[in-house]
Each structure stands twice: as structure tokens, then as C-alpha cells.
Design a protein around this motif. Structure first.
Motif, PDB file in Angstrom:
ATOM      1  N   THR A   1     -24.320 -34.348 -28.842  1.00 55.63           N
ATOM      2  CA  THR A   1     -23.470 -33.662 -27.883  1.00 55.63           C
ATOM      3  C   THR A   1     -23.926 -32.224 -27.638  1.00 55.63           C
ATOM      4  O   THR A   1     -24.535 -31.584 -28.490  1.00 55.63           O
ATOM      5  CB  THR A   1     -22.009 -33.612 -28.375  1.00 55.63           C
ATOM      6  OG1 THR A   1     -21.939 -32.824 -29.574  1.00 55.63           O
ATOM      7  CG2 THR A   1     -21.468 -35.002 -28.640  1.00 55.63           C
ATOM      8  N   SER A   2     -23.594 -31.749 -26.464  1.00 53.70           N
ATOM      9  CA  SER A   2     -23.751 -30.338 -26.114  1.00 53.70           C
ATOM     10  C   SER A   2     -22.466 -29.897 -25.431  1.00 53.70           C
ATOM     11  O   SER A   2     -22.140 -30.377 -24.346  1.00 53.70           O
ATOM     12  CB  SER A   2     -24.947 -30.119 -25.183  1.00 53.70           C
ATOM     13  OG  SER A   2     -24.896 -28.822 -24.604  1.00 53.70           O
ATOM     14  N   SER A   3     -21.718 -29.008 -26.069  1.00 55.33           N
ATOM     15  CA  SER A   3     -20.488 -28.509 -25.463  1.00 55.33           C
ATOM     16  C   SER A   3     -20.793 -27.692 -24.227  1.00 55.33           C
ATOM     17  O   SER A   3     -19.997 -27.655 -23.279  1.00 55.33           O
ATOM     18  CB  SER A   3     -19.718 -27.654 -26.480  1.00 55.33           C
ATOM     19  OG  SER A   3     -19.326 -28.430 -27.585  1.00 55.33           O
ATOM     20  N   ARG A   4     -21.939 -27.041 -24.171  1.00 52.89           N
ATOM     21  CA  ARG A   4     -22.299 -26.215 -23.026  1.00 52.89           C
ATOM     22  C   ARG A   4     -22.642 -27.060 -21.801  1.00 52.89           C
ATOM     23  O   ARG A   4     -22.160 -26.818 -20.699  1.00 52.89           O
ATOM     24  CB  ARG A   4     -23.487 -25.313 -23.368  1.00 52.89           C
ATOM     25  CG  ARG A   4     -23.796 -24.267 -22.299  1.00 52.89           C
ATOM     26  CD  ARG A   4     -25.083 -23.537 -22.568  1.00 52.89           C
ATOM     27  NE  ARG A   4     -26.259 -24.402 -22.338  1.00 52.89           N
ATOM     28  CZ  ARG A   4     -27.513 -23.984 -22.400  1.00 52.89           C
ATOM     29  NH1 ARG A   4     -27.766 -22.734 -22.738  1.00 52.89           N
ATOM     30  NH2 ARG A   4     -28.506 -24.826 -22.172  1.00 52.89           N
ATOM     31  N   ASP A   5     -23.470 -28.098 -22.007  1.00 56.62           N
ATOM     32  CA  ASP A   5     -23.925 -28.923 -20.889  1.00 56.62           C
ATOM     33  C   ASP A   5     -23.060 -30.162 -20.655  1.00 56.62           C
ATOM     34  O   ASP A   5     -23.182 -30.812 -19.618  1.00 56.62           O
ATOM     35  CB  ASP A   5     -25.373 -29.362 -21.126  1.00 56.62           C
ATOM     36  CG  ASP A   5     -26.332 -28.179 -21.193  1.00 56.62           C
ATOM     37  OD1 ASP A   5     -25.952 -27.086 -20.728  1.00 56.62           O
ATOM     38  OD2 ASP A   5     -27.450 -28.347 -21.718  1.00 56.62           O
ATOM     39  N   GLY A   6     -22.234 -30.508 -21.635  1.00 52.54           N
ATOM     40  CA  GLY A   6     -21.393 -31.698 -21.509  1.00 52.54           C
ATOM     41  C   GLY A   6     -22.069 -32.987 -21.919  1.00 52.54           C
ATOM     42  O   GLY A   6     -21.463 -34.062 -21.797  1.00 52.54           O
ATOM     43  N   ASP A   7     -23.301 -32.928 -22.397  1.00 51.53           N
ATOM     44  CA  ASP A   7     -24.008 -34.135 -22.789  1.00 51.53           C
ATOM     45  C   ASP A   7     -23.282 -34.821 -23.950  1.00 51.53           C
ATOM     46  O   ASP A   7     -22.920 -34.184 -24.946  1.00 51.53           O
ATOM     47  CB  ASP A   7     -25.442 -33.808 -23.225  1.00 51.53           C
ATOM     48  CG  ASP A   7     -26.289 -33.276 -22.078  1.00 51.53           C
ATOM     49  OD1 ASP A   7     -25.919 -33.514 -20.911  1.00 51.53           O
ATOM     50  OD2 ASP A   7     -27.317 -32.625 -22.348  1.00 51.53           O
TER      51      ASP A   7
ATOM     52  N   LYS B   1     -24.781 -28.954 -30.346  1.00 51.02           N
ATOM     53  CA  LYS B   1     -25.718 -27.942 -29.830  1.00 51.02           C
ATOM     54  C   LYS B   1     -27.097 -28.530 -29.511  1.00 51.02           C
ATOM     55  O   LYS B   1     -28.124 -27.889 -29.737  1.00 51.02           O
ATOM     56  CB  LYS B   1     -25.838 -26.779 -30.822  1.00 51.02           C
ATOM     57  CG  LYS B   1     -24.493 -26.156 -31.187  1.00 51.02           C
ATOM     58  CD  LYS B   1     -24.632 -24.980 -32.135  1.00 51.02           C
ATOM     59  CE  LYS B   1     -23.271 -24.411 -32.499  1.00 51.02           C
ATOM     60  NZ  LYS B   1     -23.351 -23.223 -33.363  1.00 51.02           N
TER      61      LYS B   1
ATOM     62  N   ALA C   1     -14.448 -28.767 -25.024  1.00 49.84           N
ATOM     63  CA  ALA C   1     -15.222 -29.570 -24.078  1.00 49.84           C
ATOM     64  C   ALA C   1     -14.598 -30.946 -23.880  1.00 49.84           C
ATOM     65  O   ALA C   1     -14.555 -31.468 -22.759  1.00 49.84           O
ATOM     66  CB  ALA C   1     -16.662 -29.709 -24.566  1.00 49.84           C
TER      67      ALA C   1
ATOM     68  N   ASP D   1     -28.488 -28.841 -26.818  1.00 53.12           N
ATOM     69  CA  ASP D   1     -29.172 -28.138 -25.736  1.00 53.12           C
ATOM     70  C   ASP D   1     -30.087 -27.036 -26.258  1.00 53.12           C
ATOM     71  O   ASP D   1     -30.922 -26.517 -25.510  1.00 53.12           O
ATOM     72  CB  ASP D   1     -28.139 -27.514 -24.798  1.00 53.12           C
ATOM     73  CG  ASP D   1     -27.183 -26.592 -25.539  1.00 53.12           C
ATOM     74  OD1 ASP D   1     -27.355 -25.359 -25.475  1.00 53.12           O
ATOM     75  OD2 ASP D   1     -26.262 -27.102 -26.200  1.00 53.12           O
ATOM     76  N   LYS D   2     -29.971 -26.688 -27.543  1.00 48.36           N
ATOM     77  CA  LYS D   2     -30.715 -25.551 -28.070  1.00 48.36           C
ATOM     78  C   LYS D   2     -32.112 -25.917 -28.612  1.00 48.36           C
ATOM     79  O   LYS D   2     -33.079 -25.240 -28.275  1.00 48.36           O
ATOM     80  CB  LYS D   2     -29.885 -24.846 -29.144  1.00 48.36           C
ATOM     81  CG  LYS D   2     -28.589 -24.261 -28.587  1.00 48.36           C
ATOM     82  CD  LYS D   2     -27.811 -23.501 -29.640  1.00 48.36           C
ATOM     83  CE  LYS D   2     -26.516 -22.941 -29.071  1.00 48.36           C
ATOM     84  NZ  LYS D   2     -26.740 -21.955 -27.989  1.00 48.36           N
TER      85      LYS D   2
END
Length: 229
Positions: free
Chosen positions: A208-214, A175, A68, A177-178
Motif C-alpha cells: 500500500t501507499s497512503s500517498r498514492d492510494g495504491d 510507503k 486513506a 511509493d518511496k
């Protein structure tokens, strides 16, 4: 600047945080090359760049975060199987010209639980801890903590070892976002409370969220700043 090398964009100095974010974006958009995977301290590369290590329990999301940060989906290998990363994987980030900012990123094997023979897990763990204690090029450890689970006893052990070795580290919650926002906030507060007792810990905890980029842009800025110190 060397002819033919990318220029660092000019940023309004009236906005230090904006400058830091833009410099981080610029650096992490530069070439990022896998150099090698080391299985022993004797096999580590010799160089004069600052090293940034990504460390954490197995399956905490180290490889996903490296991907990311660099905007590349397959730079670092990811897997749903804990313990797949079995080497110290080195990546050089930045232009090739010697007068340009660059970093060396190291994706470390996960510590703690792994679906592998006990002897192999112990060997990985010894390698990681030996590296963290004795690498002079190491400027900062990004200690990744799964926001769903918070700090575990093995994380505390690593933090205490880094305190003793005077190795600067920054906790990165992954993670995010989870879990729910309330759960993430509770994890953040508990983590900050524990970090106050550890002398080598960087005071800022990033989420951080690798999926959402946060949080990825802010982490880029914090790591890129190490090339200027």
C-alpha cells in the motif's frame, strides 16, 4: 433494511472480486466516527462488532493508512514524530442502523523506537501487547511493515506472540511509493518467506501507499469481508 439507512449497492455476482471491491468501497464511504482513546484495558468499549487493529512500529504509517482507507485527511492524527499515538484510538465505521454492516477500527500505539521517556514507551508497549493477546472482539490485526526497512526483530516478536495467542494477522507493506520497484519486490519476497513459518499469519501480503492510494481499495475489500463472515 431500515427506512432511511443507506442501501448496499447490488453487484453482479458473476464477478466475486468486483463485488468485494465495491462492497469495500461502499463500507469505507460510510460514516466513520472517533469514539474514544483508551489508555488501559479496563477502559476499552463494550460492543458486538468485529474489531480490526492497525499495529506496527512507530512511524510505520498507521494513522496515514486509516485516513486513506476512509478517505478522510484528518480522521486519525499523523505526525513525523514517532510515538505520537499514545492511546488505543477507536473508530466506528458504518451506518448507525443495527442491521447494517459495520466495523470497529483500532489505531494502536506504535511499538519499538519512540522519542519519549523509556518508561512511557514500555507502558505503551505493554498496553499494545496485552490488547493483542486478550481482546475477544479482535478479528484481524493489520500488521504494518515499512517497505523501506522490511521486518525487524520487534516485528518478529509480535508475530510470534500473535501465533501463540492464535490471533489472525495480515501483513501490510506501507510507503511503497518511496523505495524502487525492485526494492519493494525484494521486501515482499522476504516477508512472504518469513510468514510461511508463522501459523496465524494470513497468507496474502498487501502493498500500500497512503500517498498514492495504491493497494487501498484491495485492503478495504479484505477488511469489509470480515463483516460478512
Amino acid at each position: 433494511m431500515t427506512a432511511g439507512t443507506p442501501e448496499i449497492p447490488e453487484i453482479d455476482s458473476a464477478s466475486p472480486e468486483g463485488e468485494a471491491l465495491e462492497f469495500g468501497r461502499w463500507l469505507f464511504a460510510q460514516p466513520c466516527t472517533f469514539l474514544m482513546g483508551a489508555v488501559s484495558l479496563e477502559g476499552l468499549p463494550n460492543h458486538d462488532l468485529s474489531e480490526i487493529a492497525f499495529c506496527g512500529r512507530s512511524n510505520v504509517g498507521k494513522s496515514s493508512l486509516v485516513n486513506a482507507l476512509t478517505g478522510r485527511k484528518t480522521l486519525a492524527r499523523t505526525s513525523n514524530t514517532p510515538g505520537r499515538t499514545q492511546e488505543l484510538n477507536y473508530f466506528r465505521l458504518g451506518p448507525e442502523a443495527p442491521d447494517q454492516p459495520a466495523l470497529m477500527m483500532v489505531d494502536l500505539p506504535g511499538y519499538g523506537f519512540a522519542k519519549a521517556p523509556k518508561a512511557l514507551v514500555e507502558r505503551w508497549t505493554r498496553l499494545v501487547l496485552s490488547y493483542l493477546k486478550g481482546r475477544p472482539q479482535l478479528r484481524r490485526v493489520c500488521l504494518l511493515i515499512d517497505s523501506r526497512h522490511g521486518l525487524k526483530p520487534t516485528d518478529i516478536e509480535v508475530m510470534s506472540m500473535l501465533d501463540t495467542a492464535a490471533v489472525n494477522y495480515q501483513v501490510i507493506l506501507t510507503k511503497t511509493d518511496k523505495p524502487s520497484a525492485t526494492a519493494v519486490r525484494a521486501c515482499l519476497e522476504a516477508t512472504q518467506k518469513t510468514l510461511a513459518k508463522h501459523v496465524a499469519a494470513y497468507p496474502e501480503v498487501l502493498m500500500t501507499s497512503s500517498r498514492d492510494g495504491d493497494g487501498v481499495a484491495l485492503l478495504r475489500a479484505r477488511l469489509a469481508a470480515l463483516t460478512r463472515e
